[in-house]
Scaffold this motif. Structure first.
Motif, PDB file in Angstrom:
ATOM      1  N   GLN A   1       0.847  -1.261   0.045  1.00 48.01           N
ATOM      2  CA  GLN A   1      -0.034   0.248   0.016  1.00 48.01           C
ATOM      3  C   GLN A   1       0.798   1.341   0.027  1.00 48.01           C
ATOM      4  N   VAL A   2       2.039   1.202  -0.436  1.00 43.23           N
ATOM      5  CA  VAL A   2       2.874   2.272  -0.481  1.00 43.23           C
ATOM      6  C   VAL A   2       3.634   2.329  -2.043  1.00 43.23           C
ATOM      7  N   TYR A   3       3.609   3.582  -2.273  1.00 39.38           N
ATOM      8  CA  TYR A   3       4.254   3.930  -3.644  1.00 39.38           C
ATOM      9  C   TYR A   3       5.275   5.057  -3.493  1.00 39.38           C
ATOM     10  N   SER A   4       6.322   4.911  -3.712  1.00 39.50           N
ATOM     11  CA  SER A   4       7.552   5.544  -3.688  1.00 39.50           C
ATOM     12  C   SER A   4       8.147   6.333  -5.052  1.00 39.50           C
ATOM     13  N   ILE A   5       7.804   7.529  -5.268  1.00 40.15           N
ATOM     14  CA  ILE A   5       8.294   8.189  -6.351  1.00 40.15           C
ATOM     15  C   ILE A   5       8.514   9.603  -6.280  1.00 40.15           C
ATOM     16  N   ASN A   6       9.477  10.490  -6.847  1.00 42.56           N
ATOM     17  CA  ASN A   6       9.724  11.892  -6.589  1.00 42.56           C
ATOM     18  C   ASN A   6       8.638  12.675  -7.329  1.00 42.56           C
ATOM     19  N   GLU A   7       7.524  12.694  -6.546  1.00 46.54           N
ATOM     20  CA  GLU A   7       6.348  13.196  -7.250  1.00 46.54           C
ATOM     21  C   GLU A   7       6.447  14.529  -7.840  1.00 46.54           C
ATOM     22  N   GLY A   8       7.251  15.320  -7.167  1.00 48.58           N
ATOM     23  CA  GLY A   8       7.577  16.804  -7.496  1.00 48.58           C
ATOM     24  C   GLY A   8       7.864  16.873  -8.827  1.00 48.58           C
ATOM     25  N   HIS A   9       8.362  15.765  -9.400  1.00 51.03           N
ATOM     26  CA  HIS A   9       8.684  15.742 -10.929  1.00 51.03           C
ATOM     27  C   HIS A   9       7.527  15.214 -11.799  1.00 51.03           C
ATOM     28  N   LEU A  10       6.489  14.827 -11.316  1.00 49.65           N
ATOM     29  CA  LEU A  10       5.832  14.253 -12.026  1.00 49.65           C
ATOM     30  C   LEU A  10       5.326  14.716 -13.545  1.00 49.65           C
TER      31      LEU A  10
ATOM     32  N   SER B   1      16.542   8.156  -0.704  1.00 49.94           N
ATOM     33  CA  SER B   1      17.770   7.160  -0.540  1.00 49.94           C
ATOM     34  C   SER B   1      17.107   5.797  -1.062  1.00 49.94           C
ATOM     35  N   LEU B   2      17.539   5.468  -2.106  1.00 52.93           N
ATOM     36  CA  LEU B   2      16.972   4.192  -2.921  1.00 52.93           C
ATOM     37  C   LEU B   2      17.162   3.056  -1.833  1.00 52.93           C
ATOM     38  N   VAL B   3      18.328   2.823  -1.302  1.00 55.03           N
ATOM     39  CA  VAL B   3      18.437   1.590  -0.319  1.00 55.03           C
ATOM     40  C   VAL B   3      17.228   1.842   0.659  1.00 55.03           C
ATOM     41  N   ALA B   4      17.125   2.988   1.275  1.00 58.14           N
ATOM     42  CA  ALA B   4      15.989   3.142   2.503  1.00 58.14           C
ATOM     43  C   ALA B   4      14.695   2.888   1.988  1.00 58.14           C
ATOM     44  N   ASP B   5      14.444   3.502   0.685  1.00 58.99           N
ATOM     45  CA  ASP B   5      13.218   3.237   0.054  1.00 58.99           C
ATOM     46  C   ASP B   5      12.676   1.800  -0.104  1.00 58.99           C
ATOM     47  N   PHE B   6      13.884   1.285  -0.812  1.00 59.33           N
ATOM     48  CA  PHE B   6      13.738  -0.210  -1.055  1.00 59.33           C
ATOM     49  C   PHE B   6      13.605  -0.925  -0.116  1.00 59.33           C
TER      50      PHE B   6
ATOM     51  N   ILE C   1      10.185  -5.059   3.231  1.00 61.16           N
ATOM     52  CA  ILE C   1       9.620  -5.283   4.377  1.00 61.16           C
ATOM     53  C   ILE C   1       8.070  -5.432   4.413  1.00 61.16           C
ATOM     54  N   LYS C   2       7.789  -4.088   3.869  1.00 60.15           N
ATOM     55  CA  LYS C   2       6.124  -3.796   4.072  1.00 60.15           C
ATOM     56  C   LYS C   2       5.482  -3.818   3.039  1.00 60.15           C
ATOM     57  N   GLY C   3       5.945  -4.128   1.796  1.00 63.65           N
ATOM     58  CA  GLY C   3       5.256  -4.353   0.406  1.00 63.65           C
ATOM     59  C   GLY C   3       5.407  -2.763   0.018  1.00 63.65           C
ATOM     60  N   GLY C   4       5.407  -2.653  -1.339  1.00 67.00           N
ATOM     61  CA  GLY C   4       5.454  -1.345  -1.983  1.00 67.00           C
ATOM     62  C   GLY C   4       5.905  -1.356  -3.337  1.00 67.00           C
ATOM     63  N   ILE C   5       5.995  -0.123  -3.819  1.00 65.65           N
ATOM     64  CA  ILE C   5       6.577   0.012  -5.319  1.00 65.65           C
ATOM     65  C   ILE C   5       7.603   1.261  -5.149  1.00 65.65           C
ATOM     66  N   TYR C   6       8.827   1.153  -5.601  1.00 64.82           N
ATOM     67  CA  TYR C   6       9.453   1.925  -6.012  1.00 64.82           C
ATOM     68  C   TYR C   6       9.666   2.450  -7.566  1.00 64.82           C
ATOM     69  N   ILE C   7       9.710   3.731  -7.808  1.00 65.29           N
ATOM     70  CA  ILE C   7       9.720   4.050  -9.172  1.00 65.29           C
ATOM     71  C   ILE C   7      10.766   5.363  -9.452  1.00 65.29           C
TER      72      ILE C   7
ATOM     73  N   PHE D   1      11.278   0.299 -11.708  1.00 62.04           N
ATOM     74  CA  PHE D   1      10.024  -0.221 -11.033  1.00 62.04           C
ATOM     75  C   PHE D   1      10.610  -1.155 -10.488  1.00 62.04           C
ATOM     76  N   ILE D   2      10.491  -1.235  -9.137  1.00 64.72           N
ATOM     77  CA  ILE D   2      10.933  -2.278  -8.231  1.00 64.72           C
ATOM     78  C   ILE D   2      10.006  -2.526  -6.874  1.00 64.72           C
ATOM     79  N   GLY D   3       9.649  -3.662  -6.631  1.00 62.50           N
ATOM     80  CA  GLY D   3       8.911  -3.945  -5.586  1.00 62.50           C
ATOM     81  C   GLY D   3       7.807  -5.147  -5.434  1.00 62.50           C
ATOM     82  N   SER D   4       6.737  -5.246  -4.678  1.00 62.35           N
ATOM     83  CA  SER D   4       5.835  -5.991  -4.863  1.00 62.35           C
ATOM     84  C   SER D   4       5.304  -6.559  -6.149  1.00 62.35           C
ATOM     85  N   THR D   5       5.315  -7.672  -6.370  1.00 59.33           N
ATOM     86  CA  THR D   5       4.906  -8.308  -7.781  1.00 59.33           C
ATOM     87  C   THR D   5       3.702  -7.773  -8.294  1.00 59.33           C
TER      88      THR D   5
END
Ligand code: AHG
Ligand code: MN
Ligand code: MN
Length: 339
Positions: A206-215, A247-252, A257-263, A317-321
């Protein structure tokens, strides 16, 4: 007290699973653990002394180097050169790969690609940062000097990959292709102890991680997927929460652990994306797949991309399948032509 397994014990136990292994990879992983503890010491006292701030130089990619970037780079390179298991390295902070000249190193079977400090713009503000590493068997002959092809290998060829997160605690997480295990540094004894055995990423998150300021400078597929993440739908627990540490490592790590996607997609400023295939994207792709997740460039599996340059960038694009597959569906629909 339950039995504590240290990283060194774990590595030795696992080596017994490969009866023909010489132990070189085990020694290399141990060396990485030790080097990371040295870096950790400096990261921990970054607010003191003369370790904060910019080095006053830029790397080949035109990014400002922080003092700790350079310190971490030198510390890992020293560990690899002295260890003798590695014939050469490729690092974010070095324009070209470095082939070690020491005769012992030329006999090393492995090369390492690494991001010595990931998220280094966060150092000065005491936010989690990391180190990412990727290990390949060399393709050149043992005894020769390492050559460029040793480094330009597809992610599927990795023999091990991992990261260290210098966070509220320090952890080392790695895979050799038999699952993912996480170790927490116990500062009182200075040892990494197995704390997260056989890590698995939730299929959904239930988490998405993206630099939305650059959307606005991202493509239609990404925009449509972000809209989807924000839309209300009780059945799929949306809207999702936005979490972006930078920080990619921290977001990843959080999403693992919790589920989510990093873009980190292609943007107008960074048409190939920002993150580097060989020492950021590929190693975390190996880990996420071993944990049951997925990593792609929006269309293709990251692990199957043939690199052509050391510092090559790729959309990520990386994270929960299920989340990555959903994002890919939006890419296919709204950005059907792959650049
Ligand atoms: P590095 O510090 O190794 O150069 O990596 C920074 C990367 C990554 O850690 C992070 O996720 C991303 O840059 C953040 O970029 P934006 O500031 O463009 O969002
Ligand atoms: Mn990085
Ligand atoms: Mn870095």
């Amino acid at each position: 007290m339950s039995k504590i397994t240290t990283l060194s014990e774990f590595i030795i136990e696992r080596q017994a699973d490969f009866p023909y292994a010489s132990g070189d990879l085990s020694r290399l992983l141990s060396d990485i653990g030790i080097a990371s503890k040295i870096v950790n010491q400096q990261v921990n006292k970054a607010g003191l002394g003369d370790i904060l701030g910019a080095q006053g130089s830029t790397n080949v990619q035109g990014e400002d180097q922080q003092k700790l970037d350079v310190y971490a780079d030198e510390t890992f390179i020293r560990a690899f050169r002295n260890g003798g298991m590695v014939c050469g390295i490729g690092s974010e902070e070095n324009d070209k790969y470095v082939a070690f000249e020491k005769p012992l190193c030329k006999k090393g079977k492995y090369v390492v690609l690494f991001d010595p400090l990931d998220g280094s713009s966060n150092i000065d503000v005491n936010v989690s940062i990391g180190t990412i590493f990727s290990i390949f068997r060399r393709t050149s002959s043992v005894g020769d000097r390492a050559d460029v092809n040793d480094f330009l290998q597809k992610g599927v060829k990795q023999v091990a990959a991992g990261y260290v997160i210098y966070g509220s605690s320090t952890m080392l997480v790695y895979t050799t292709g038999y699952g993912v295990n996480g170790f927490t540094l116990e500062p009182s004894i200075g040892e990494y102890c197995l704390s997260h055995p056989n890590m698995k990423i939730p299929e959904d998150g239930q988490v998405y991680s993206i630099n939305e300021g650059h959307l606005n400078s991202m493509g239609e597929g990404v925009k449509a997927y972000v809209d989807y993440c924000k839309a209300s739908d009780a059945k799929s627990n949306r809207p999702y929460s936005a979490r972006y540490i930078g920080s990619l490592v921290a977001d990843f790590h959080r999403n693992l652990i919790k589920g989510g996607i990093y873009i980190y997609p292609a943007t107008k400023k960074a048409p190939e994306g920002k993150l580097r295939l060989l020492y950021e994207c590929s190693p975390l792709a190996f880990i996420v797949e071993q944990a049951g997740g997925k990593a792609s460039d929006g269309y293709r599996r990251i692990m199957e991309i043939q690199p052509s340059e050391l510092h090559q960038r790729v959309p990520y694009f990386i994270g929960s399948t299920n989340m990555v597959e959903k994002a890919e569906a939006f890419m296919r629909k709204f950005e059907p032509v792959e650049a």
